[in-house]
Design an enzyme around this catalytic site. Structure first.
Site, short mmCIF file in Angstrom:
data_model
loop_
_atom_site.label_atom_id
_atom_site.label_comp_id
_atom_site.label_asym_id
_atom_site.label_seq_id
_atom_site.Cartn_x
_atom_site.Cartn_y
_atom_site.Cartn_z
N ASP A 19 0.81 -1.21 0.00
CA ASP A 19 0.00 0.00 0.00
C ASP A 19 0.85 1.27 0.00
O ASP A 19 1.94 1.28 0.58
CB ASP A 19 -0.90 -0.02 1.24
CG ASP A 19 -2.00 1.03 1.16
OD1 ASP A 19 -2.29 1.51 0.05
OD2 ASP A 19 -2.56 1.36 2.21
N GLY A 20 0.34 2.30 -0.62
CA GLY A 20 0.98 3.63 -0.56
C GLY A 20 1.60 4.07 -1.88
O GLY A 20 2.27 5.10 -1.93
N ASN A 21 1.35 3.31 -2.94
CA ASN A 21 1.95 3.65 -4.24
C ASN A 21 1.47 5.02 -4.74
O ASN A 21 2.26 5.82 -5.25
CB ASN A 21 1.59 2.60 -5.29
CG ASN A 21 2.10 1.23 -4.94
OD1 ASN A 21 2.98 1.10 -4.10
ND2 ASN A 21 1.58 0.20 -5.59
N TRP A 24 2.98 7.88 -2.75
CA TRP A 24 4.41 8.00 -3.08
C TRP A 24 4.56 8.84 -4.35
O TRP A 24 5.40 9.73 -4.43
CB TRP A 24 4.99 6.60 -3.28
CG TRP A 24 6.46 6.56 -3.57
CD1 TRP A 24 7.48 6.45 -2.66
CD2 TRP A 24 7.09 6.59 -4.88
NE1 TRP A 24 8.69 6.42 -3.32
CE2 TRP A 24 8.48 6.50 -4.67
CE3 TRP A 24 6.60 6.69 -6.19
CZ2 TRP A 24 9.40 6.50 -5.72
CZ3 TRP A 24 7.51 6.70 -7.24
CH2 TRP A 24 8.89 6.60 -7.00
N SER A 64 -7.26 -5.99 -5.51
CA SER A 64 -8.39 -6.57 -4.77
C SER A 64 -9.65 -6.62 -5.64
O SER A 64 -9.71 -5.97 -6.70
CB SER A 64 -8.68 -5.74 -3.52
OG SER A 64 -9.32 -4.55 -3.88
N GLU A 66 -12.14 -5.12 -5.06
CA GLU A 66 -12.70 -3.77 -5.03
C GLU A 66 -11.90 -2.79 -5.90
O GLU A 66 -12.36 -1.68 -6.19
CB GLU A 66 -12.73 -3.23 -3.58
CG GLU A 66 -13.77 -3.88 -2.68
CD GLU A 66 -13.41 -5.31 -2.27
OE1 GLU A 66 -12.21 -5.60 -2.06
OE2 GLU A 66 -14.34 -6.15 -2.19
N ASN A 67 -10.68 -3.17 -6.30
CA ASN A 67 -9.83 -2.22 -7.04
C ASN A 67 -10.34 -1.91 -8.45
O ASN A 67 -9.87 -0.96 -9.09
CB ASN A 67 -8.37 -2.71 -7.11
CG ASN A 67 -7.61 -2.54 -5.81
OD1 ASN A 67 -6.69 -3.29 -5.50
ND2 ASN A 67 -7.99 -1.54 -5.02
N ARG A 70 -11.41 1.69 -9.45
CA ARG A 70 -10.47 2.77 -9.78
C ARG A 70 -10.65 3.20 -11.24
O ARG A 70 -11.19 2.43 -12.05
CB ARG A 70 -9.04 2.29 -9.55
CG ARG A 70 -8.80 2.02 -8.09
CD ARG A 70 -7.37 1.71 -7.79
NE ARG A 70 -7.22 1.56 -6.36
CZ ARG A 70 -6.15 1.86 -5.66
NH1 ARG A 70 -5.08 2.32 -6.27
NH2 ARG A 70 -6.11 1.69 -4.36
C1 FPP Z 1 -2.18 0.06 -3.31
O1 FPP Z 1 -1.63 1.36 -3.24
C2 FPP Z 1 -1.61 -0.61 -4.46
C3 FPP Z 1 -2.31 -1.22 -5.46
C4 FPP Z 1 -3.78 -1.28 -5.50
C5 FPP Z 1 -1.60 -1.84 -6.59
C6 FPP Z 1 -0.44 -2.71 -6.17
C7 FPP Z 1 0.25 -3.13 -7.36
C8 FPP Z 1 1.59 -3.17 -7.47
C9 FPP Z 1 2.55 -2.85 -6.41
C10 FPP Z 1 2.17 -3.65 -8.74
C11 FPP Z 1 2.41 -5.10 -8.50
C12 FPP Z 1 3.04 -5.67 -9.61
C13 FPP Z 1 3.37 -6.96 -9.64
C14 FPP Z 1 4.20 -7.38 -10.74
C15 FPP Z 1 2.95 -7.95 -8.62
P1 FPP Z 1 -2.57 2.61 -3.51
O2 FPP Z 1 -2.61 2.85 -4.96
O3 FPP Z 1 -3.90 2.36 -2.88
O4 FPP Z 1 -1.81 3.75 -2.78
P2 FPP Z 1 -2.45 5.00 -2.04
O5 FPP Z 1 -3.22 4.43 -0.87
O6 FPP Z 1 -1.25 5.77 -1.61
O7 FPP Z 1 -3.30 5.72 -3.04
#
Ligand code: FPP
Length: 240
Positions: A19-21, A24, A64, A66-67, A70
């Site tokens: 979480d946190g992409n 970031w 998930s 739920e995703n 988005r």
């Molecule tokens: C949650 O952070 C992250 C996701 C819903 C996507 C996760 C996917 C990856 C890390 C890519 C994975 C790739 C492979 C190859 C397994 P968020 O977007 O909810 O962050 P936020 O809460 O800061 O908005």
């Protein structure tokens, strides 16, 4: 000095909520996609390290049920990252890593080419003997339990078992097989303190590790810290 993990006590099954992409990326004035891209790199670093440590199973929450809510552009960008990684995992040198790759979650709604790649990669790595690396895509803990309940209900309907005889083990054995082991440790970075429909059945007695670090900044040192904390927890499973 960085804490050294106590290798005598390692979790058998670790769940990680990546979480946190988005935050970031926002902090850097970048598109959310750049956060997911960096997150995918960290996923590779941590899954390789788990393999190196000899951890039995690690489940990464990537997408998930739920995703799908988005924006389409973000969903497509995440799907493209899965494609990129799956192509990489098809390379012969990847197999030599000895990890067993599995994908947990419903395949309904996942683009057909990705489903095919998932099957190929699972097949290619099935005889490996190292860490089981589960990637949860279109996964929901409730959805997983519901599937299990339906499978059991069918057996009851067919007269194979009696409703009164259903056990916890029946529910466990009808979950996704590669992730049905109890989760010993669940790691959630990014400062959020919730499970978000991840490994609901498997987390009954999990130890939790939270940190403020955003997933794209998560390092091997953070992982070691989580393992070190885990090794020092007093797990009682409801006993004394
Ligand atoms: C949650 O952070 C992250 C996701 C819903 C996507 C996760 C996917 C990856 C890390 C890519 C994975 C790739 C492979 C190859 C397994 P968020 O977007 O909810 O962050 P936020 O809460 O800061 O908005």
């Amino acid at each position: 000095m960085e804490p050294t993990p106590n290798f005598d006590i390692l979790p058998r099954h670790i769940g990680i909520i990546m979480d946190g992409n988005g935050r970031w990326a926002k902090k850097r004035g970048l598109n959310r996609f750049e956060g997911h891209k960096q997150g995918a790199k960290v996923f590779k670093t941590i899954s390789d390290y788990a393999l190196q440590l000899g951890i039995e199973c690690v489940t990464f929450y990537a997408f998930s049920t739920e995703n799908w809510k988005r924006p389409e552009t973000e969903v497509n960008a995440i799907m493209d990252l899965f494609r990129e990684y799956l192509f990489e995992a098809e390379e012969p040198q990847y197999k030599e890593k000895n990890a067993r790759l599995h994908f947990i979650g419903s395949r309904d709604g996942v683009p057909e080419d990705i489903v095919q790649l998932m099957k190929n990669v699972e097949e290619d790595t099935k005889n490996n003997t190292g860490t089981i690396v589960n990637i949860a895509i279109n996964y929901g803990g409730r959805d997983e339990i519901l599937k299990s309940v339906k499978a059991i209900a069918k057996k009851v309907e067919n007269g194979e078992i009696k409703a009164d005889d259903i056990t916890n083990d029946d529910i466990t054995s009808n979950l996704y097989p590669s992730s049905s082991l109890d989760a010993d440790l669940i790691i959630r970075p990014s400062g959020e303190y919730r499970l978000s429909n991840f490994l609901l059945w498997q987390s009954a007695y999990s130890e939790f590790w939270f940190a403020d670090v955003l997933w794209p900044d998560f390092t091997i040192e953070d992982f070691n810290r989580a393992l070190n904390d885990y090794a020092n927890r007093n797990r009682r499973f409801g006993g004394v």
